[in-house]
Design a protein around this motif. Sequence first.
Motif, PDB file in Angstrom:
ATOM      1  N   ALA A  88       0.857  -1.324   0.007  1.00  0.00           N
ATOM      2  CA  ALA A  88       0.077  -0.099   0.054  1.00  0.00           C
ATOM      3  C   ALA A  88       0.805   1.224   0.010  1.00  0.00           C
ATOM      4  CB  ALA A  88      -0.780   0.297   1.226  1.00  0.00           C
ATOM      5  N   ALA A  89       1.960   1.194   0.405  1.00  0.00           N
ATOM      6  CA  ALA A  89       2.910   2.317   0.737  1.00  0.00           C
ATOM      7  C   ALA A  89       4.099   2.745  -0.159  1.00  0.00           C
ATOM      8  CB  ALA A  89       3.331   2.432   2.311  1.00  0.00           C
ATOM      9  N   GLN A 130      -2.496   7.344   5.911  1.00  0.00           N
ATOM     10  CA  GLN A 130      -2.536   6.134   6.922  1.00  0.00           C
ATOM     11  C   GLN A 130      -1.120   6.142   7.738  1.00  0.00           C
ATOM     12  OE1 GLN A 130      -5.433   4.602   7.541  1.00  0.00           O
ATOM     13  NE2 GLN A 130      -4.521   3.424   8.974  1.00  0.00           N
ATOM     14  N   THR A 131      -1.642   6.298   9.018  1.00  0.00           N
ATOM     15  CA  THR A 131      -0.353   6.266   9.910  1.00  0.00           C
ATOM     16  C   THR A 131      -0.440   5.183  10.704  1.00  0.00           C
ATOM     17  OG1 THR A 131      -1.425   7.669  11.433  1.00  0.00           O
ATOM     18  CG2 THR A 131      -0.097   8.690   9.767  1.00  0.00           C
ATOM     19  N   THR A 132      -1.295   4.242  10.857  1.00  0.00           N
ATOM     20  CA  THR A 132      -1.083   2.961  11.630  1.00  0.00           C
ATOM     21  C   THR A 132      -1.477   1.858  10.896  1.00  0.00           C
ATOM     22  OG1 THR A 132      -3.495   3.379  12.296  1.00  0.00           O
ATOM     23  CG2 THR A 132      -1.583   4.311  13.823  1.00  0.00           C
ATOM     24  N   GLY A 133      -1.139   0.601  11.320  1.00  0.00           N
ATOM     25  CA  GLY A 133      -1.637  -0.726  10.940  1.00  0.00           C
ATOM     26  C   GLY A 133      -1.031  -0.859   9.778  1.00  0.00           C
ATOM     27  N   PRO A 134      -1.384  -2.430   8.933  1.00  0.00           N
ATOM     28  CA  PRO A 134      -0.782  -2.956   7.626  1.00  0.00           C
ATOM     29  C   PRO A 134      -0.763  -1.916   6.587  1.00  0.00           C
ATOM     30  CG  PRO A 134      -2.985  -3.772   8.045  1.00  0.00           C
ATOM     31  CD  PRO A 134      -2.620  -2.916   9.406  1.00  0.00           C
ATOM     32  N   ALA A 135      -1.457  -0.941   6.580  1.00  0.00           N
ATOM     33  CA  ALA A 135      -1.330   0.113   5.650  1.00  0.00           C
ATOM     34  C   ALA A 135      -0.613   1.357   6.067  1.00  0.00           C
ATOM     35  CB  ALA A 135      -2.695   0.516   4.822  1.00  0.00           C
ATOM     36  N   ASN A 136       0.082   1.399   6.997  1.00  0.00           N
ATOM     37  CA  ASN A 136       0.842   2.479   7.352  1.00  0.00           C
ATOM     38  C   ASN A 136       1.557   3.053   6.207  1.00  0.00           C
ATOM     39  OD1 ASN A 136       2.088   4.261   8.955  1.00  0.00           O
ATOM     40  ND2 ASN A 136       3.367   2.879  10.019  1.00  0.00           N
ATOM     41  N   GLY A 137       1.576   4.086   5.834  1.00  0.00           N
ATOM     42  CA  GLY A 137       2.147   4.928   4.846  1.00  0.00           C
ATOM     43  C   GLY A 137       1.422   4.951   3.452  1.00  0.00           C
ATOM     44  N   ALA A 138       0.293   4.586   3.483  1.00  0.00           N
ATOM     45  CA  ALA A 138      -0.566   4.654   2.435  1.00  0.00           C
ATOM     46  C   ALA A 138      -0.954   6.261   2.266  1.00  0.00           C
ATOM     47  CB  ALA A 138      -1.696   3.444   2.364  1.00  0.00           C
TER      48      ALA A 138
END
Length: 305
Positions: A162-163, A257-265
Motif C-alpha cells: 500500500a505504501a 494512513q499512519t497505523t496498521g498494515p497500510a501504514n504509509g498509504a
Amino acid sequence: MQKIIMDMDPGIDDAAALSVALNDPELDVDLVTTVSGNVTVDKTTINALKIINFFHDGDTVPVAAGAQDPLVKPFEDAARIHGESGMRGYEFSDDLPSPLKKTAVAALHEHIMNCEEPVTLVATGSYTNIALLLSEYPEVKSKLSRIVAMGGALGRGNMTSAAEFNVFTDPDAAKIMYQSGVPIVMIGLDVTKKALLTNETLEEIQNMNRAGKMLHDIITSDGDQSENGVAMHDVNTIFYLLHPEDLTTEPMWIDIQTTGPANGATVGDIRGAYHNGETNADVAVDIDAAAFNRWFKTEVQNMKK
C-alpha cells in the motif's frame, strides 16, 4: 526563472533530479536540505554536496543537514537499492564544501522568509524536515507558493503493498504536510513507474559529456531496474516544474494512513465522497513517458560538464 528549494535524501534518483535542477536555466536552486531516507542523513548530505561540487566547482549552493529519524516510526533505509553510500556507481571528488552549521529547519525558515516572492519547495525524500518546519514556523505557509512532492501512490506501493517509500519512511510527517493547507502537487508512483528512463536513453547519455557519463553510471547502479528501463522517480518533480503540460493531474483530497498494515498509504478521495468536495492536492495520474525521455536527454546534452 523559478526559485526553488530542494529537500531531499540522495539517493540516485534525487541526485539525478538535483543535477537537472542545477543546470536548467529556468530554475534557480536557492537551498538544498537533506534528510534521512534512502540512507542516513550524514550520507545524504555528503551526496548532495558531491553533486553540487561536480557541477559548481566551489561556487556552491548552500546545503543544510536535517532530520536523522522520522517523527514516530523507526527508520528504515533503502541501501539495498542505492548502495551503502546511497549513490554508488561513480567516484566523486572527496574535496567537498562544508554544509551549513545551522539545521535544515532553521535554514529553510530563514531562506523562505527572506525570499521576496513565494518559493516552490521540491520534496524528494521523506517529509520530516517539512513537517518540523510547518509545525515550528507556521508563518512560512504564506511564503510557499506550493510543495511539489515525490511520493505516494493511488494504487500499489513500492515499500509495502500500500505504501510508497518516501511516505512510508515518515507517514506522520506526510500527514502534517498534507493537512497544512499549503498547495501540494503529488508526483507519485502512478506516473513515475510509467516514465521509465529507457535503456536507449541511458546508452545515449553516457557518451554525451562528463555529466552524462556520471549520470549513466549512477543510474545503472540503481537496484530497482526492469528490462524496460529504470524509474527515476524524483526527476519527475523537475519535469513537472518545467513541463506541466506533459502530466495529467487531478485535484483530490489525500489522507495519510499512519497505523496498521497500510501504514504509509496515501488514500485519495477519488470520488470526492468524504471531504465535502474539498481537495488538498493536485495528484499526477498520467505522464507522457516519451516526452520525459526526450526532455531528459536534452537536459543532459545541455549540461556544462
